[in-house]
Design an enzyme around this catalytic site. Sequence first.
Site, PDB file in Angstrom:
ATOM      1  N   CYS A 196      30.272  24.402 -31.731  1.00 24.10           N
ATOM      2  CA  CYS A 196      31.519  25.170 -31.647  1.00 24.10           C
ATOM      3  C   CYS A 196      31.413  26.339 -30.678  1.00 24.10           C
ATOM      4  CB  CYS A 196      31.962  25.651 -33.026  1.00 24.10           C
ATOM      5  SG  CYS A 196      30.763  26.748 -33.784  1.00 24.10           S
TER       6      CYS A 196
ATOM      7  N   HIS B 239      38.271  29.823  -0.058  1.00 22.29           N
ATOM      8  CA  HIS B 239      37.337  29.649  -1.172  1.00 22.29           C
ATOM      9  C   HIS B 239      38.035  29.870  -2.516  1.00 22.29           C
ATOM     10  CE1 HIS B 239      34.134  31.064  -3.919  1.00 22.29           C
ATOM     11  NE2 HIS B 239      33.447  30.096  -3.342  1.00 22.29           N
TER      12      HIS B 239
HETATM   13  C1  PEP Z   1      28.645  31.066 -31.128  1.00 25.05           C
HETATM   14  O1  PEP Z   1      27.843  31.995 -31.263  1.00 25.05           O
HETATM   15  O2  PEP Z   1      28.412  30.054 -30.444  1.00 25.05           O
HETATM   16  C2  PEP Z   1      29.949  31.131 -31.781  1.00 25.05           C
HETATM   17  C3  PEP Z   1      30.769  30.111 -31.732  1.00 25.05           C
HETATM   18  O3  PEP Z   1      30.274  32.283 -32.395  1.00 25.05           O
HETATM   19  P1  PEP Z   1      30.771  33.596 -31.639  1.00 25.05           P
HETATM   20  O4  PEP Z   1      31.062  33.230 -30.235  1.00 25.05           O
HETATM   21  O5  PEP Z   1      31.948  34.075 -32.391  1.00 25.05           O
HETATM   22  O6  PEP Z   1      29.595  34.506 -31.776  1.00 25.05           O
END
Ligand code: PEP
Length: 871
Positions: free
Chosen positions: A819, A443
């Site tokens: 992001c 696994h």
């Molecule tokens: C998020 O909150 O998606 C982000 C990119 O910021 P962090 O992960 O730094 O809180």
Amino acid sequence: MGAPLYAAGQRKGAAVQKQLPEIPFAALITSDAPIAANAHGGRAKCLQRLVRLDLPVPCTVALSFDAVRGIAEGQMPELATILGEFPDDALLCVRPSSEDPDWGGPGAVLNVGMNDARYVDLCDSMGAQAAAALYLRFVQSYAVHVARLDPDVFDAVSEDGPEALGLILQAYEAETDEAFPQDRGEQLAAVLRSMARAWDGTTARLLRQAKGAPVDAGLGLVVQEMVPGLGQGECGSGVLQLINSQTGKPQITGRYLSQSQGRDALGAGAAALYLEQDPRGPALADVAPAAFADLKSHAALMRQRLREAMQVEFVIENGHVHILDGVRVARSARAAVRIAVALAEDGIISPQEAVMRIDAHSLNELLHRQVDPLATREVIGTGIAASPGAATGRLVFTAAEAQASASRREPCILVRRETSPEDIRGMHAAVAVLTEKGGITSHAAVIGRGLGLPCIVGASSLKFLSKEKQLVTTEGRVFKAGDIVTIDGSSGEVLAGQPAMLEAALDDAFQTLMGWADAERDIGIRANADTPADAQLARNFDAQGIGLCRTEHMFFEPGRLTVMREMIFAETSFGRAAVLARLLPMQRGDFYELFRIMAGMPVCIRLFDPPLHEFLPTTRTGQRELSEALGIPVRDVTRRVEEMGEYNPMLGLRGVRLGVTVPEIYDMQARAIFEAALDASKEGAPVVPEIMIPLVSAKREVELVKARIDAVAAAVKSERGVEFDFRLGVMVETPRAALRAADIAPHTAFLSFGTNDLTQMTYGLSRDDAGRFMSDYVRQEVFAEDPFHVLDVEGVGELLKLGVQRGRESNPGVTLSICGEHGGNPESIAFCRAAGFDYVSCSPFRVPVARLAAAQLAIAHMLAGELPASA
Ligand code: PEP
Ligand code: MG
């Protein structure tokens, strides 16, 4: 064996086509027989293609998935019709034919039809030794796979040839209380039944499902006339392929063994011949040059016409080549890229098809770091190298600890006796996996390779004390939870500490493929990069800029933390600004480096985000040190630290709330960004910095911060006497920001969705604590997947869509991106592309995966007649 072997199409095809429709479960493989991969399996379909190429393929009958299901349930089809396709005295072999050959299947059984009478005949035609070898092989595999005898039963037989045959038949009879079956039909029925049932076994099912097979995947079987590979003249068997499976470069590889069957040549060691002339030993090219030349040209034809690098399984019978099978060459991820690119460069497939052929997730395997060959390696244990690449991290002993560690952004190595599906989320969170038990298909190994996670299994040279959370080496050295080790999944070595690493080498084929992918892609890909090293990686992976630079990490660097703490302790705005003035040149230097490396590409810098008290010392010693540095009593330090504590820091004074209440920090950062951008623009391509405000939930927050940043920009412009542009944007991380995107968007050049916090706040689920119960939640199907790993398109996705729609309506020019960690996940990219995002930003190592996944989406949609995402 007088009857022709492989002229099936001409010999009986027409007659059989008339006969077999009454038996829809089976079809003789001819050029125009109704064979389909989704009904008879990939092997059957491939054999039909070989027949269409007029290659010398022995007569073969394909049994459909339905037929095999019926056989497993006890409905044996009328075998006489199948047997009627073969000469009466032909030996047969039965091989599995799953829909996707990678899903495997039961082992082939050769020489069905061998019995005492055939043995006597074959002794005359090919000699007693060869005839006994054929019979022996069949009895042994029948005994193990059909009669389910323990293979040990035959251990006592050390002879070979006719004596061995006698002993083995006796052993068979003794164990089963039955004589070895002599009737070919009875033998075939038993073999088909055992293979059909083996497909339903738990292990087989789990293994194929780990390779992506659906729960109801079917198995087809092919019954093929044997070409024995033993006998007079040059006889034998082997495999040949035209490329190297590891590198994908052209190289004739494989082995041939005289007087052998099946894949014996591969396990024969020194006795096997090389194929091409080779200084290491004799080769097929010397022994049977004409057969070798035929084989090469058959393999080249297969590549050309099957549009794939194929491994040829062949038999030579008295100097003549027979092709038993062709399988897609097994390949590493790196080789897969080179093979696809070469096929496209040779005009066999299109560049788009080459792009579509590579599994985006598999690129992880190419992209991982390796231990620098020149580094000193302190080996503390070894095991099976189950998944390539190397990674360093702290030891953790449970999946929950791995998830907690990941949420602290601390790389960790997950150590388990063996892993089970419950550990999957922990494996996702870890940078490498080490198990005591297991083999190359266990696994941990299968999942590790799937995730591109360095993995060592079966490391039994180390003692795993799971309760005590310790690893003990053979010399008695103890490694505890939290200790740093390195897993070299390419060599199988566990190393103490953190040796120097080499970044992945991205070869020309990889670059070519990515170039083709970029030509198709219609969504931008940036990288999340906090340091110059990350930025360099982002460049190496051809990210189109930095989509998120988290600035807080910069303040943890040695020499800065104390200054940061002084700033936090400053009682007045004036005092704070004075300390921040000392941090300014450091930040300017950080940003300058990022701008320089990114050479004019967009760099999006997020203003300070975490709660300030994360920077304060929590231990007595740390607090004493700070009191010394600041020249204030330790009592005052302790009091301030306590005062700054929050019940719920992730929902407390952080992000833009700091920008509003302690604005000097953002002032300093904005100045550092502008000054660095001007410095970098002087020396290279002009830089238009992007500044991003985190954790916004109200329009007024943006107005307040924007006013101050505009003021800083004006001041820098007048001090430096130059104009410059910048873009101010907002991170959408709170549900309210998504819902109120229409208010916020007119004040901002871009909206970047931080799906980590947005997921946390949408679910009301702590990023840092969810690991403790996520496995339970997924196991009980409360969540289909960990929403921090795979974007929750139903809930969080709905907020994203609302934010996109409302933001775009009130500011049509606003740039939209994501992001959070989801940005590098191919499934999440599909969502973002469909929702109309301009780009996704992900960790640098995910950038190629994202580029390829985005290109595949664009190509798939184009093929489906859709317009590009941006249209
Ligand atoms: C998020 O909150 O998606 C982000 C990119 O910021 P962090 O992960 O730094 O809180
Ligand atoms: Mg966030």
